[in-house]
Design a protein around this motif. Structure first.
Motif, short mmCIF file in Angstrom:
data_model
loop_
_atom_site.label_atom_id
_atom_site.label_comp_id
_atom_site.label_asym_id
_atom_site.label_seq_id
_atom_site.Cartn_x
_atom_site.Cartn_y
_atom_site.Cartn_z
N PRO A 104 29.26 -12.13 -32.97
CA PRO A 104 28.33 -11.64 -34.10
C PRO A 104 27.03 -11.27 -33.69
CG PRO A 104 29.74 -13.45 -34.82
CD PRO A 104 29.89 -13.35 -33.24
N GLU A 105 26.44 -10.14 -34.13
CA GLU A 105 25.18 -9.77 -33.73
C GLU A 105 24.00 -10.85 -33.75
OE1 GLU A 105 24.23 -6.25 -32.03
OE2 GLU A 105 25.97 -7.49 -31.43
N ARG A 106 24.04 -11.32 -35.02
CA ARG A 106 22.92 -12.42 -35.24
C ARG A 106 23.21 -13.58 -34.43
NH1 ARG A 106 24.20 -16.45 -39.02
NH2 ARG A 106 26.42 -16.42 -40.01
N VAL A 107 24.25 -13.91 -34.03
CA VAL A 107 24.40 -15.18 -33.00
C VAL A 107 24.13 -14.51 -31.64
CG1 VAL A 107 25.97 -16.63 -31.68
CG2 VAL A 107 26.11 -16.06 -34.13
N LEU A 108 24.26 -13.29 -31.19
CA LEU A 108 23.92 -12.88 -29.72
C LEU A 108 22.41 -12.50 -29.77
CD1 LEU A 108 24.88 -11.76 -26.82
CD2 LEU A 108 25.11 -9.62 -28.16
N ARG A 109 21.68 -12.28 -30.78
CA ARG A 109 20.23 -12.08 -30.66
C ARG A 109 19.70 -13.50 -30.58
NH1 ARG A 109 19.17 -6.74 -30.80
NH2 ARG A 109 21.11 -5.69 -31.58
N LYS A 110 20.33 -14.51 -31.16
CA LYS A 110 19.75 -15.83 -30.94
C LYS A 110 20.08 -16.29 -29.49
CE LYS A 110 20.10 -17.94 -35.72
NZ LYS A 110 18.83 -18.21 -35.71
N VAL A 111 21.02 -15.69 -28.76
CA VAL A 111 21.29 -16.01 -27.36
C VAL A 111 20.12 -15.44 -26.66
CG1 VAL A 111 22.64 -15.52 -25.41
CG2 VAL A 111 23.76 -16.52 -27.75
N TRP A 112 19.93 -14.10 -27.07
CA TRP A 112 18.64 -13.22 -26.22
C TRP A 112 17.46 -14.02 -26.42
CZ3 TRP A 112 20.54 -7.84 -27.80
CH2 TRP A 112 21.80 -7.26 -27.21
N GLU A 113 17.07 -14.44 -27.65
CA GLU A 113 15.81 -15.09 -27.91
C GLU A 113 15.73 -16.38 -26.97
OE1 GLU A 113 15.80 -16.23 -32.05
OE2 GLU A 113 15.46 -13.90 -32.63
N TYR A 114 16.98 -17.17 -26.75
CA TYR A 114 16.82 -18.33 -25.80
C TYR A 114 16.38 -17.83 -24.55
CZ TYR A 114 17.96 -22.61 -24.08
OH TYR A 114 17.79 -24.09 -23.26
N PHE A 115 17.07 -16.69 -23.95
CA PHE A 115 16.96 -16.43 -22.67
C PHE A 115 15.40 -15.89 -22.56
CE2 PHE A 115 21.55 -15.79 -22.28
CZ PHE A 115 21.74 -16.27 -21.12
N ASP A 116 15.08 -15.22 -23.51
CA ASP A 116 13.51 -14.86 -23.48
C ASP A 116 12.57 -15.89 -23.64
OD1 ASP A 116 14.46 -12.23 -23.84
OD2 ASP A 116 14.05 -11.87 -25.98
N GLY A 117 12.80 -17.37 -24.38
CA GLY A 117 12.15 -18.29 -24.00
C GLY A 117 11.93 -19.09 -22.88
N LEU A 118 12.79 -18.58 -22.12
CA LEU A 118 12.94 -19.47 -20.89
C LEU A 118 13.33 -20.89 -21.16
CD1 LEU A 118 9.99 -18.11 -18.93
CD2 LEU A 118 12.10 -17.17 -19.02
N GLY A 119 14.36 -21.01 -21.93
CA GLY A 119 14.74 -22.38 -22.25
C GLY A 119 15.18 -23.23 -21.27
N PRO A 120 15.61 -24.80 -21.38
CA PRO A 120 15.91 -25.42 -20.45
C PRO A 120 17.47 -25.02 -19.73
CG PRO A 120 15.92 -26.73 -22.52
CD PRO A 120 15.24 -25.51 -22.74
N LEU A 121 18.31 -24.64 -20.85
CA LEU A 121 19.68 -24.13 -20.21
C LEU A 121 19.58 -23.07 -19.12
CD1 LEU A 121 21.92 -24.51 -23.47
CD2 LEU A 121 21.30 -26.38 -21.47
#
Length: 310
Positions: free
Chosen positions: A41-58
């Motif tokens: 779902p697009e809103r889920v994928l956008r959150k995934v991209w936001e996580y990558f953008d934020g250089l998260g621990p994962l």
């Protein structure tokens, strides 16, 4: 639109489709089979991209620009333009109560995207056996499990009956269980070894070649005949820079050539799609190995071979 979406072809360039088609054409293939692509779902994928953008621990805190940050229909079109004749919708929950909803979305996506292998997911929670069975009945052909993001033990007792359903049905499970790009509480070969001890016929496809525990997951593939590994991000310049594949293990990789499958992580990759293909080619394992990995193994596993193919 962000910087990665300004140009119609992003950082990968307008000639990439031709480059990729030349790659599989000179191998005598009808196209590619990619077992590890992400649609959700697009809103889920956008959150995934936001996580990558934020250089998260994962992500290990690494810079990770998304190379194919396009809308859903455009992403599917790009894969078709590359000649990817079958791909997946790798979707995954990070909390209870989410998997069944994602599976409902995946049913609709598979109906309107016939070249996508109908994908489903699961999470250790009450009712998991029931909704996994429902997904199988609805036509799911592959499952996705993400031990790192879900932060769960794949050997959790709640999952035992669901693994049994999938083993009995012969449905492959692409599972992110290696400790790359950052370790989780339950990543690594140990928990997966416990799952396989209980379900030796389970068709696990270890994502990312089990990065960085490559050799330990090769051990499991050599021990269990239904264990496979996908190439997602492995051998690329990006991954070799921090979790290199050991050169001493190349003969083992060659010997398991019938159980290595092309995976890319499209669209969530920080380099052009073609780079994954060239990274496989430069391993020097030969054209027969490349044909098997890039198409034939996946086509056989998912029954894609027809009279119109080689």
């Amino acid at each position: 639109m962000d910087d990665h979406g300004d140009a119609p072809h992003g950082p990968h360039g307008p000639h990439e489709p031709d480059e990729i088609r030349r790659f599989w054409s000179r191998l005598g293939l009808p196209g590619l089979v990619d077992v590890h692509t992400h649609f959700m779902p697009e809103r889920v994928l956008r959150k995934v991209w936001e996580y990558f953008d934020g250089l998260g621990p994962l992500t290990g805190g690494m810079e990770w620009p998304i190379a194919y940050r396009e809308e859903e229909a455009e992403r599917a079109r790009i894969l078709r333009e590359f000649g990817v004749r079958a791909f997946t919708a790798m979707l995954y929950p990070h909390k209870p109560g989410m998997a069944a909803w994602l599976n409902d979305w995946a049913v609709d996506f598979a109906r309107r995207t016939p070249d996508c292998l109908h994908t489903a997911t699961l999470f250790p929670e009450p009712g998991v056996e029931a909704y996994v069975g429902e997904a199988v009945a609805a036509g799911a052909r592959v499952f996705k499990a993400h031990v790192q993001v879900g932060a769960y033990d794949p050997a959790d007792e709640l999952l035992r009956p669901a693994w049994g359903v999938l083993a009995d049905a012969g449905i492959p499970v692409v599972i992110h269980c290696g400790s790359g790009p950052a370790p989780g509480k339950h990543t690594g070969p140990g928990p997966i070894a416990r799952v396989l001890a209980d379900h030796p016929r389970l068709r696990l496809i270890v994502a990312h070649m089990g990065m960085p525990e490559y050799e330990e997951f090769l051990d499991l593939a050599e021990r269990y005949g239904e264990v496979r590994l996908d190439t997602t991000m492995a051998f690329t310049d990006f991954s070799e820079g921090f979790m290199p594949f050991p050169r001493r293990a190349l003969p083992r990789l060659a010997a398991l050539g019938d159980r290595i499958l092309l995976g890319s992580d499209f669209p969530n990759i920080p380099y052009p799609y073609a780079h994954q293909l060239h990274a496989l080619e430069r391993l020097g394992l030969g054209e027969e190995w490349l044909r098997a990995v890039c198409h034939d193994n996946g086509a056989e596993l998912f029954g894609l071979n027809g009279p119109e193919l080689r």
